[in-house]
Design a protein around this motif. Structure first.
Motif, short mmCIF file in Angstrom:
data_model
loop_
_atom_site.label_atom_id
_atom_site.label_comp_id
_atom_site.label_asym_id
_atom_site.label_seq_id
_atom_site.Cartn_x
_atom_site.Cartn_y
_atom_site.Cartn_z
N MET A 192 0.87 -1.27 -0.08
CA MET A 192 -0.03 -0.09 -0.12
C MET A 192 0.84 1.30 0.03
O MET A 192 1.98 1.22 0.50
CB MET A 192 -0.69 -0.13 1.11
N SER A 193 0.32 2.41 -0.48
CA SER A 193 1.01 3.64 -0.50
C SER A 193 1.50 4.04 0.78
O SER A 193 1.10 3.39 1.75
CB SER A 193 0.18 4.81 -1.09
N ASP A 194 2.44 5.01 0.93
CA ASP A 194 2.96 5.47 2.16
C ASP A 194 1.98 5.84 2.93
O ASP A 194 1.26 6.89 2.68
CB ASP A 194 3.92 6.93 1.77
N GLN A 195 1.71 5.25 4.17
CA GLN A 195 0.73 5.25 5.09
C GLN A 195 0.72 6.80 5.66
O GLN A 195 -0.54 7.32 5.84
CB GLN A 195 0.93 4.25 6.17
N SER A 196 1.83 7.46 5.78
CA SER A 196 2.07 8.53 6.67
C SER A 196 1.37 9.69 5.65
O SER A 196 0.91 10.73 6.30
CB SER A 196 3.47 8.97 6.79
N LYS A 197 0.94 9.46 4.50
CA LYS A 197 0.50 10.68 3.64
C LYS A 197 -1.11 10.51 3.50
O LYS A 197 -1.75 11.39 3.02
CB LYS A 197 0.94 10.66 2.34
N LEU A 198 -1.75 9.34 4.12
CA LEU A 198 -3.00 9.13 4.16
C LEU A 198 -3.77 9.94 5.59
O LEU A 198 -2.96 9.97 6.40
CB LEU A 198 -3.24 7.80 4.03
N GLY A 199 -5.06 10.01 5.12
CA GLY A 199 -5.84 10.64 6.29
C GLY A 199 -6.33 9.42 7.33
O GLY A 199 -6.06 8.31 7.11
N ASP A 200 -6.53 9.86 8.42
CA ASP A 200 -7.03 9.10 9.49
C ASP A 200 -8.14 7.90 9.11
O ASP A 200 -7.92 6.87 9.33
CB ASP A 200 -7.82 9.58 10.64
N GLY A 201 -8.96 8.40 8.15
CA GLY A 201 -10.11 7.71 7.93
C GLY A 201 -9.67 6.55 6.79
O GLY A 201 -10.08 5.29 7.05
N THR A 202 -8.93 6.88 6.05
CA THR A 202 -8.18 6.00 4.90
C THR A 202 -7.45 4.84 5.67
O THR A 202 -7.59 3.60 5.58
CB THR A 202 -7.46 6.63 3.89
N ARG A 203 -6.44 5.42 6.84
CA ARG A 203 -5.41 4.60 7.30
C ARG A 203 -6.48 3.42 8.02
O ARG A 203 -6.14 2.27 8.26
CB ARG A 203 -4.75 5.26 8.20
N CYS A 204 -7.71 3.69 8.65
CA CYS A 204 -8.34 2.93 9.78
C CYS A 204 -9.21 1.95 8.58
O CYS A 204 -9.09 0.71 9.00
CB CYS A 204 -9.35 3.82 10.46
N VAL A 205 -9.62 2.43 7.61
CA VAL A 205 -10.28 1.34 6.70
C VAL A 205 -9.28 0.42 6.31
O VAL A 205 -9.63 -0.82 5.99
CB VAL A 205 -11.00 2.23 5.64
N HIS A 206 -8.05 0.66 5.87
CA HIS A 206 -7.22 -0.06 4.95
C HIS A 206 -6.33 -1.00 6.10
O HIS A 206 -5.40 -1.69 5.74
CB HIS A 206 -6.54 0.58 4.22
N ALA A 207 -6.16 -0.38 7.32
CA ALA A 207 -5.35 -0.95 8.39
C ALA A 207 -5.28 -2.50 8.59
O ALA A 207 -6.25 -3.20 8.60
CB ALA A 207 -5.44 -0.43 9.84
N GLY A 208 -4.16 -3.11 8.11
CA GLY A 208 -3.78 -4.53 8.28
C GLY A 208 -4.60 -5.44 7.42
O GLY A 208 -4.45 -6.77 7.62
N LEU A 209 -5.23 -4.89 6.29
CA LEU A 209 -5.70 -5.54 5.55
C LEU A 209 -4.80 -6.45 4.62
O LEU A 209 -3.87 -5.77 4.20
CB LEU A 209 -6.65 -4.97 4.43
N PRO A 210 -5.06 -7.72 3.88
CA PRO A 210 -4.33 -8.47 3.04
C PRO A 210 -4.27 -7.75 1.94
O PRO A 210 -5.50 -7.15 1.43
CB PRO A 210 -4.54 -9.76 3.29
N GLU A 211 -3.32 -7.82 0.74
CA GLU A 211 -3.26 -7.53 -0.63
C GLU A 211 -4.60 -8.18 -1.33
O GLU A 211 -5.01 -9.05 -0.71
CB GLU A 211 -2.01 -8.00 -1.19
N PRO A 212 -5.42 -7.06 -1.84
CA PRO A 212 -6.45 -7.85 -2.46
C PRO A 212 -6.19 -9.03 -3.35
O PRO A 212 -5.26 -9.15 -3.99
CB PRO A 212 -6.85 -6.37 -3.69
N THR A 213 -6.92 -9.99 -3.42
CA THR A 213 -6.88 -11.34 -3.76
C THR A 213 -8.21 -11.59 -4.48
O THR A 213 -9.30 -11.62 -3.52
CB THR A 213 -6.42 -12.32 -3.08
N PRO A 214 -8.46 -11.76 -5.69
CA PRO A 214 -9.79 -12.12 -6.30
C PRO A 214 -10.29 -13.30 -5.72
O PRO A 214 -9.62 -14.35 -5.44
CB PRO A 214 -9.27 -12.25 -7.94
N GLY A 215 -11.69 -13.19 -5.50
CA GLY A 215 -12.28 -14.36 -4.76
C GLY A 215 -12.15 -14.44 -3.49
O GLY A 215 -12.94 -15.14 -2.73
N GLU A 216 -11.30 -13.38 -2.60
CA GLU A 216 -11.14 -13.44 -1.17
C GLU A 216 -11.89 -12.28 -0.67
O GLU A 216 -11.88 -11.26 -1.31
CB GLU A 216 -9.61 -13.45 -0.86
#
Ligand SMILES: Cc1ncc(COP(=O)(O)O)c(C=O)c1O
Length: 375
Positions: free
Chosen positions: A1-25
């Protein structure tokens, strides 16, 4: 994922700790329920971190990654905040060490220190969150809680970290009330963060969780060993539920904080309520440090209704304020802390603002206070 420090709080929370997108998962894979896992017949536990559920679990690891991204450190998740705090105090302190704790922080920590740590030969000392702080010479560990629960005083994390390090001491910060969106103690120089994830971090009043965060592998190693030995780990379902809830942290805190601002102002405007504390009020004693150090103000407000009877009348008259302990949840709750043994006046209330509409909350609170009458 892109540089976390440049992202807003909402974006960081929504994406925090998620695995890389994998089709079907799924976006957030479901909880992995396992005590033992299949082992590689030849390599055994060297082939995978998934050997046994007490030392490790993939759902817990994902949650730890998520909280770690928000705190800016490595994280170990625990079964509760108390499990996390004791996992710092017990393995890091030895007989003869001195530990400094808040007089006005979460009371079971004080009780544990006075009963268990002191019994083990640790010199336990207490200091009010707002100070003045004594010399740290000869102190091994300082644990601060800012904002402190339930009085909501704050202290200067960066200043205390500097003083602690100059004296060769470690600084740990209980970040429960602020959450990592409210302040990042590791960025301010703290060695360790401890927190209850039971409160605003997860915010749905449906699980117990704790964590320790640090940038020091050396400090985390004995704490991890302690966790494995004592087995104070969260279950996979709670870890998953916590991770799912983390996605809305930014939204929840925004509403809770806005509600707290409105509640504090409404209470201040009344002549029948005393001792209103909220670190975001410009004339609150905590405001100068809180406004410098915190990225947002908490959803907690404390005040005094004079006596237990009036508190009971207020709570009975309110439709939206639930009588309950804990805090940081979606629902507005109020807790008369003297009933749990906190050293506060009988009518002292800690109000935890939920995410209800501000106008509804203020209307309900005002009507309930009116109905509760005078002292
Ligand atoms: C500031 C603070 N730290 C730690 C804890 C302990 O957390 P838990 O109840 O998850 O064990 C609490 C609980 O209220 C708390 O308020």
């Amino acid at each position: 994922m892109s540089d976390q420090s440049k992202l807003g709080d909402g974006t960081r929370c929504v994406h925090a700790g998620l695995p890389e997108p994998t089709p079907g998962e799924p976006f957030l894979p479901g909880p992995v329920f396992a005590a033992p896992y299949h082992l590689d017949p030849v390599l055994g536990p060297d082939a995978t971190p998934n050997g046994y559920g007490r030392p490790d679990n993939p759902t817990r690891r994902r949650l730890e990654t998520a909280i770690g991204e928000l705190e800016g450190g490595d994280v170990l998740a625990f079964a509760s905040g108390q499990a996390a705090i004791t996992a710092v105090l017990l393995p890091l302190l030895r007989p003869g060490d001195t530990v400094l704790l808040p007089t006005d922080g979460y009371f079971p920590v004080r009780a544990f220190a006075s009963e268990t740590l002191a019994g083990l030969g640790v010199d336990v000392r207490f200091v009010p969150t707002a100070g003045p702080y004594p010399s740290f010479d000869g102190v091994r560990l300082i644990l601060i809680e800012t904002p402190a629960n339930p009085g909501l005083d704050v202290c200067d994390v960066a200043g205390l970290a500097e003083r602690a390090h100059a004296a060769g001491a470690l600084l740990a910060v209980d970040n429960t009330t602020a959450t990592p969106l409210g302040q990042r103690p590791l960025d301010l120089g703290a060695d360790l963060v401890v927190a209850s994830g039971t409160k605003a971090l997860t915010g749905h009043s449906d699980l117990l969780l704790g964590y320790v965060a640090s940038r020091s592998a050396e400090l985390l190693e004995p704490i991890r060993g302690w966790r494995t030995t004592t087995g104070s780990v969260p279950g996979a379902f709670d870890a998953w539920l916590a991770h799912r809830s983390l996605a809305t942290l930014d939204l929840r805190l925004a509403r809770q904080s806005a509600n707290a601002a409105a509640v504090a102002a409404a209470l201040r405007a009344r002549t029948d309520v005393t001792g209103v504390r909220w670190p975001g009020l410009p004339d609150d004693p905590a405001f100068p440090v809180a406004s410098r150090q915190m990225r947002r103000f908490p959803g907690l407000v404390s005040f005094d209704l004079g006596n237990a009877d009036r508190v009971a009348r207020f709570l009975a008259a309110s439709d939206l304020v639930f009588a309950a302990t804990s805090f940081g949840g979606l629902h507005t709750t109020a807790d008369r802390r003297a009933q749990w043994g906190d050293d506060v006046p009988a009518g002292f209330l800690r109000l935890s603002c939920g995410v209800e509409d501000t106008t509804d909350l203020i209307a309900d609170l005002t009507a309930a206070l009116d109905e509760a009458g005078e002292r």
